[in-house]
Design an enzyme around this catalytic site. Structure first.
Site, PDB file in Angstrom:
ATOM      1  N   PRO A   9       0.795  -1.224   0.000  1.00 17.31           N
ATOM      2  CA  PRO A   9       0.000   0.000   0.000  1.00 17.31           C
ATOM      3  C   PRO A   9       0.831   1.279   0.000  1.00 17.31           C
ATOM      4  O   PRO A   9       1.863   1.371   0.655  1.00 17.31           O
ATOM      5  CB  PRO A   9      -0.841  -0.108   1.279  1.00 17.31           C
ATOM      6  CG  PRO A   9      -0.132  -1.078   2.144  1.00 17.31           C
ATOM      7  CD  PRO A   9       0.567  -2.021   1.209  1.00 17.31           C
ATOM      8  N   ASN A  10       0.332   2.217  -0.763  1.00 19.71           N
ATOM      9  CA  ASN A  10       0.844   3.577  -0.882  1.00 19.71           C
ATOM     10  C   ASN A  10       2.165   3.687  -1.628  1.00 19.71           C
ATOM     11  O   ASN A  10       2.630   4.797  -1.872  1.00 19.71           O
ATOM     12  CB  ASN A  10       0.935   4.253   0.494  1.00 19.71           C
ATOM     13  CG  ASN A  10      -0.407   4.334   1.160  1.00 19.71           C
ATOM     14  OD1 ASN A  10      -1.380   4.780   0.554  1.00 19.71           O
ATOM     15  ND2 ASN A  10      -0.501   3.870   2.395  1.00 19.71           N
ATOM     16  N   ARG A  17       4.620  11.116  -2.498  1.00 18.13           N
ATOM     17  CA  ARG A  17       4.345  10.946  -1.064  1.00 18.13           C
ATOM     18  C   ARG A  17       5.601  11.193  -0.240  1.00 18.13           C
ATOM     19  O   ARG A  17       6.632  10.568  -0.451  1.00 18.13           O
ATOM     20  CB  ARG A  17       3.862   9.511  -0.850  1.00 18.13           C
ATOM     21  CG  ARG A  17       3.733   9.110   0.582  1.00 18.13           C
ATOM     22  CD  ARG A  17       3.479   7.612   0.710  1.00 18.13           C
ATOM     23  NE  ARG A  17       3.383   7.243   2.103  1.00 18.13           N
ATOM     24  CZ  ARG A  17       3.652   6.036   2.564  1.00 18.13           C
ATOM     25  NH1 ARG A  17       4.017   5.080   1.753  1.00 18.13           N
ATOM     26  NH2 ARG A  17       3.534   5.781   3.838  1.00 18.13           N
ATOM     27  N   TYR A  22      10.724   9.183   1.292  1.00 11.81           N
ATOM     28  CA  TYR A  22      10.715   8.212   0.201  1.00 11.81           C
ATOM     29  C   TYR A  22      11.377   8.687  -1.086  1.00 11.81           C
ATOM     30  O   TYR A  22      11.474   7.935  -2.043  1.00 11.81           O
ATOM     31  CB  TYR A  22       9.272   7.797  -0.101  1.00 11.81           C
ATOM     32  CG  TYR A  22       8.612   7.132   1.077  1.00 11.81           C
ATOM     33  CD1 TYR A  22       8.942   5.839   1.448  1.00 11.81           C
ATOM     34  CD2 TYR A  22       7.664   7.809   1.843  1.00 11.81           C
ATOM     35  CE1 TYR A  22       8.355   5.231   2.542  1.00 11.81           C
ATOM     36  CE2 TYR A  22       7.053   7.205   2.934  1.00 11.81           C
ATOM     37  CZ  TYR A  22       7.410   5.922   3.274  1.00 11.81           C
ATOM     38  OH  TYR A  22       6.823   5.321   4.359  1.00 11.81           O
ATOM     39  N   ASN A  71       8.094  -5.496  -0.510  1.00 11.02           N
ATOM     40  CA  ASN A  71       7.917  -4.338   0.355  1.00 11.02           C
ATOM     41  C   ASN A  71       6.425  -4.259   0.624  1.00 11.02           C
ATOM     42  O   ASN A  71       5.670  -3.721  -0.180  1.00 11.02           O
ATOM     43  CB  ASN A  71       8.429  -3.051  -0.301  1.00 11.02           C
ATOM     44  CG  ASN A  71       8.317  -1.848   0.608  1.00 11.02           C
ATOM     45  OD1 ASN A  71       7.594  -1.876   1.598  1.00 11.02           O
ATOM     46  ND2 ASN A  71       9.016  -0.789   0.270  1.00 11.02           N
ATOM     47  N   ALA A  74       2.871  -0.787   4.988  1.00 12.98           N
ATOM     48  CA  ALA A  74       2.291  -0.839   6.335  1.00 12.98           C
ATOM     49  C   ALA A  74       1.776  -2.230   6.709  1.00 12.98           C
ATOM     50  O   ALA A  74       1.701  -2.561   7.898  1.00 12.98           O
ATOM     51  CB  ALA A  74       1.176   0.186   6.461  1.00 12.98           C
ATOM     52  N   GLU A  95      12.692  -9.180   2.337  1.00 10.79           N
ATOM     53  CA  GLU A  95      11.835  -8.084   2.792  1.00 10.79           C
ATOM     54  C   GLU A  95      12.620  -6.786   2.639  1.00 10.79           C
ATOM     55  O   GLU A  95      13.759  -6.691   3.088  1.00 10.79           O
ATOM     56  CB  GLU A  95      11.452  -8.296   4.254  1.00 10.79           C
ATOM     57  CG  GLU A  95      10.635  -7.176   4.844  1.00 10.79           C
ATOM     58  CD  GLU A  95      10.355  -7.358   6.326  1.00 10.79           C
ATOM     59  OE1 GLU A  95       9.922  -6.368   6.945  1.00 10.79           O
ATOM     60  OE2 GLU A  95      10.576  -8.454   6.880  1.00 10.79           O
ATOM     61  N   HIS A  97      12.510  -2.373   2.756  1.00  8.63           N
ATOM     62  CA  HIS A  97      11.860  -1.111   3.125  1.00  8.63           C
ATOM     63  C   HIS A  97      12.759   0.031   2.681  1.00  8.63           C
ATOM     64  O   HIS A  97      13.985  -0.041   2.831  1.00  8.63           O
ATOM     65  CB  HIS A  97      11.598  -1.035   4.630  1.00  8.63           C
ATOM     66  CG  HIS A  97      10.674  -2.097   5.098  1.00  8.63           C
ATOM     67  ND1 HIS A  97       9.314  -2.033   4.893  1.00  8.63           N
ATOM     68  CD2 HIS A  97      10.918  -3.278   5.704  1.00  8.63           C
ATOM     69  CE1 HIS A  97       8.758  -3.132   5.381  1.00  8.63           C
ATOM     70  NE2 HIS A  97       9.709  -3.903   5.871  1.00  8.63           N
ATOM     71  N   ARG A 104      11.676   5.061  12.919  1.00 13.43           N
ATOM     72  CA  ARG A 104      10.359   5.686  12.797  1.00 13.43           C
ATOM     73  C   ARG A 104       9.482   5.287  13.987  1.00 13.43           C
ATOM     74  O   ARG A 104       9.981   4.836  15.007  1.00 13.43           O
ATOM     75  CB  ARG A 104       9.750   5.273  11.453  1.00 13.43           C
ATOM     76  CG  ARG A 104      10.624   5.766  10.285  1.00 13.43           C
ATOM     77  CD  ARG A 104      10.069   5.433   8.950  1.00 13.43           C
ATOM     78  NE  ARG A 104       8.830   6.188   8.741  1.00 13.43           N
ATOM     79  CZ  ARG A 104       7.974   5.910   7.772  1.00 13.43           C
ATOM     80  NH1 ARG A 104       8.202   4.923   6.937  1.00 13.43           N
ATOM     81  NH2 ARG A 104       6.878   6.630   7.631  1.00 13.43           N
ATOM     82  N   ARG A 108       6.206   0.482  13.744  1.00  7.05           N
ATOM     83  CA  ARG A 108       6.916   0.027  12.547  1.00  7.05           C
ATOM     84  C   ARG A 108       8.113  -0.873  12.875  1.00  7.05           C
ATOM     85  O   ARG A 108       8.778  -1.372  11.978  1.00  7.05           O
ATOM     86  CB  ARG A 108       7.388   1.219  11.712  1.00  7.05           C
ATOM     87  CG  ARG A 108       6.244   2.035  11.150  1.00  7.05           C
ATOM     88  CD  ARG A 108       6.758   3.127  10.214  1.00  7.05           C
ATOM     89  NE  ARG A 108       5.745   4.127   9.949  1.00  7.05           N
ATOM     90  CZ  ARG A 108       4.817   4.028   9.000  1.00  7.05           C
ATOM     91  NH1 ARG A 108       4.755   2.967   8.229  1.00  7.05           N
ATOM     92  NH2 ARG A 108       3.942   5.002   8.829  1.00  7.05           N
TER      93      ARG A 108
END
Length: 137
Positions: A9-10, A17, A22, A71, A74, A95, A97, A104, A108
């Site tokens: 998502p996102n 964003r 990012y 990735n 969330a 995985e 990120h 953060r 998370r």
């Protein structure tokens, strides 16, 4: 070699964003650069904001691809289902990120994927994906 990059998502909003977290580049532009940099790899890319679609894609490619770069955004911190899907397949999963999730918010810091992944790369911006690719070579 076949590698599937799966973004959650996102991540379709990369380049728009929170550029301070990012960056300014879209994932599509970055994906094109990866294909140019690693011409011997057959890349596939999938992005969804929907948890079940991510699980279905993991199951679809998870027995035939040489690797998956995931990735989950969330969902990393909330989805037992995605973690179970990674555990159920035979293709190795890295995985990834973009940000350092440990720098953060505290929520998370938890991942339902890490324990079933071959490895975890985080905090190197989009370069995290390239580092994941190199782990398969």
């Amino acid at each position: 070699m076949k590698i599937c990059i799966i973004n959650g998502p996102n991540l379709n909003l990369l380049g728009k964003r929170e550029p301070e977290v990012y960056g300014n580049q879209t994932f599509e532009a970055y994906f094109d650069s990866l294909k140019s940099k690693f011409p011997s790899i057959e890349f596939h890319y999938f992005q969804s904001n929907i948890e079940g679609e991510l699980i279905s894609k993991i199951q679809e490619v998870g027995f035939t691809y040489d690797g998956i770069i995931l990735n989950a955004g969330a969902y990393t911190h909330t989805s037992i289902g995605i973690g179970d899907a990674v555990k159920a397949i035979t293709s190795p999963v890295i995985e990834v990120h973009i940000s350092n999730t440990f720098g953060r918010e505290e929520f998370r810091h938890q991942s339902y994927i890490s324990g079933n992944a071959k490895g975890v790369i985080l905090g190197f911006g989009l370069k995290s994906y390239e580092l994941a690719i190199q782990s398969f070579l």
